[in-house]
Design an enzyme around this catalytic site. Structure first.
Site, PDB file in Angstrom:
ATOM      1  N   LYS A  98     -15.827   1.254  -7.023  1.00 10.05           N
ATOM      2  CA  LYS A  98     -14.901   0.261  -7.359  1.00 10.05           C
ATOM      3  C   LYS A  98     -14.825   0.030  -8.963  1.00 10.05           C
ATOM      4  CE  LYS A  98     -12.066  -2.465  -4.803  1.00 10.05           C
ATOM      5  NZ  LYS A  98     -11.293  -2.312  -3.748  1.00 10.05           N
ATOM      6  N   VAL A 200      -0.333  -7.000   5.046  1.00 13.53           N
ATOM      7  CA  VAL A 200      -0.832  -6.429   6.135  1.00 13.53           C
ATOM      8  C   VAL A 200      -0.754  -7.625   7.295  1.00 13.53           C
ATOM      9  CG1 VAL A 200      -3.045  -5.803   7.410  1.00 13.53           C
ATOM     10  CG2 VAL A 200      -2.592  -5.266   4.834  1.00 13.53           C
TER      11      VAL A 200
END
Ligand code: NAD
Length: 378
Positions: A98, A200
């Site tokens: 990340k 989402v």
């Protein structure tokens, strides 16, 4: 996911004569953690590679105005480790990484993004970046000018928006908890409470609506909540109420860290199954849910649809939405396997998922056996 790794802050300065400058921070349990700076553009970033046992590290680039460097470092470490587990369980043949850029998304510049791309490029494919909070497909386009190690670009060979795949995987995860709790995976007449109606959560609400679920919806954006509630005949509740709603399934689709010693005692659901990353404040909250008899679909399995989709860009044969869909569909089976493991070993589903991921990483199960193919660089 709680991070127990101890941090040794000895900066082993490295690296390369040209800007940006990469300095290695030695962190126990992590393969490579780099502090990235570039004087010219003002870039301050961290690239964190947690584990590449199964393949190169892939994970998004978060752009956020962290209050301190340590806050950014902790976030990058926690998220990179989560990506290792997510990839191991989704069998993407990738490792976990990340990156974070310490900046306000409103103040990011082309120079800053380009310099970040140069830093990613210096790692020669050990880390592949993608979009995340604060980082848009337009930003990735600029990063791409400096490095091919980017996925999720707006490009005809690219996989596009991951949210529909994450929503489908989460929907399949909701079916899995219903199957386990009630012996039937039908959502018809079941009550699902969704916290967060973004990319989402709003798609998940639609999927559930058409299958006959009763919905309870909440977002800090009251107008959005009211509009979707009207559209789906749902009940709208405030962000303060949503975690206490009586329901079959609570679907956290907003923030991390929402399941904690403070919130778990007040839950009135049979199961928790949502897409938010790092839902448990600490690993022990998985045990607290087990004690309360609440089935938990581990976040880093149920929300892997977006990762699966983006990974398909790296296939030798190129990106295929139908293959990405088929793999996302199978998250149901992966979750059922975890519930069984948890039952057999009398442990939480979170602990079962962690131990299966650790096993796969240790024995190289699902290790990538071919080089990644960056679709837009072919
Ligand atoms: P998003 O930013 O589009 O949506 C998040 C929504 O949550 C926003 O509408 C926001 O207003 C709302 N929200 C924030 N705080 C809230 C609160 N306290 N109560 C109620 N609503 C609140 O994000 P997204 O892409 O839909 O992702 C949602 C979650 O799923 C995030 O945790 C993200 O990290 C995770 N996730 C997303 C993907 C993906 O493909 N987008 C993949 C894996 C995991």
């Amino acid at each position: 996911m709680a991070d127990s790794c101890t941090l040794r802050r000895s900066f082993m300065t490295l690296i390369l004569e040209e800007s940006p400058v990469l300095e290695e921070i030695v962190v126990k349990g992590y393969e490579k953690v780099l502090k990235v700076t570039d004087k010219k553009s003002g870039l301050k970033a961290i690239i964190c590679i947690h584990n590449t046992s199964l393949g190169p590290a892939l994970g998004g680039t978060r752009i956020y105005p962290y209050a301190t460097f340590d806050a950014a470092l902790n976030d990058a470490m926690r998220l990179a480790k989560g990506m290792t587990y997510k990839s191991a369980l989704a069998q993407t043949g990738l490792g976990g990484g990340k990156s974070v850029i310490i900046a306000s998304p409103a103040k990011k510049t082309k120079e800053l993004l380009y310099a970040f791309g140069q830093a990613v490029n210096l790692l020669e494919g050990q880390y592949i970046c993608a979009e995340d909070v604060g980082c848009t497909p337009e930003d990735l386009k600029i990063i791409r000018e400096a490095t091919p190690y980017v996925v999720g670009l707006v490009h005809d060979k690219s996989s596009g928006n991951p949210a529909p795949y994450t929503a489908w995987g989460t929907y399949r995860g909701i079916l899995s908890v219903l199957q386990k709790v009630y012996g039937s995976s039908s959502v018809f007449d079941r009550t699902v409470a969704i916290q967060g109606l973004g990319s989402v959560g709003s798609r998940l609400a639609e999927l559930l609506f058409w299958e006959g679920a009763k919905l309870v919806l909440s977002d800090i954006d009251q107008e959005k909540t009211a509009n979707l509630a009207k559209m789906y005949g749902a009940k709208a509740v405030s962000p303060q109420e949503i975690l206490k709603v009586e329901c079959d399934v609570l679907a956290p689709c907003a923030l991390g860290g929402i399941l904690s010693a403070d919130t778990i005692p007040a839950l009135r659901c049979k199961a928790v199954a949502g897409c938010a990353n790092n839902q448990l404040l600490s690993d022990s909250d998985g045990d607290a849910l087990l004690k309360r008899g609440i089935l938990y679909a581990p976040d880093f399995i149920i929300n892997a649809g977006g990762l699966i989709n983006v990974t398909e860009e790296l296939a030798e044969t190129g990106y295929s939405p139908t293959i990405a869909r088929a793999k996302t569909h199978k998250l149901y089976d992966e979750l059922m396997k975890i519930y069984q493991m948890a039952d057999n070993n009398k442990i939480s589903t979170h602990a079962a998922a962690l131990s299966l991921a650790d096993y796969r990483i240790k024995y190289g199960l699902g290790k990538r056996n071919s080089r990644v193919q960056i679709s837009h660089a072919r």
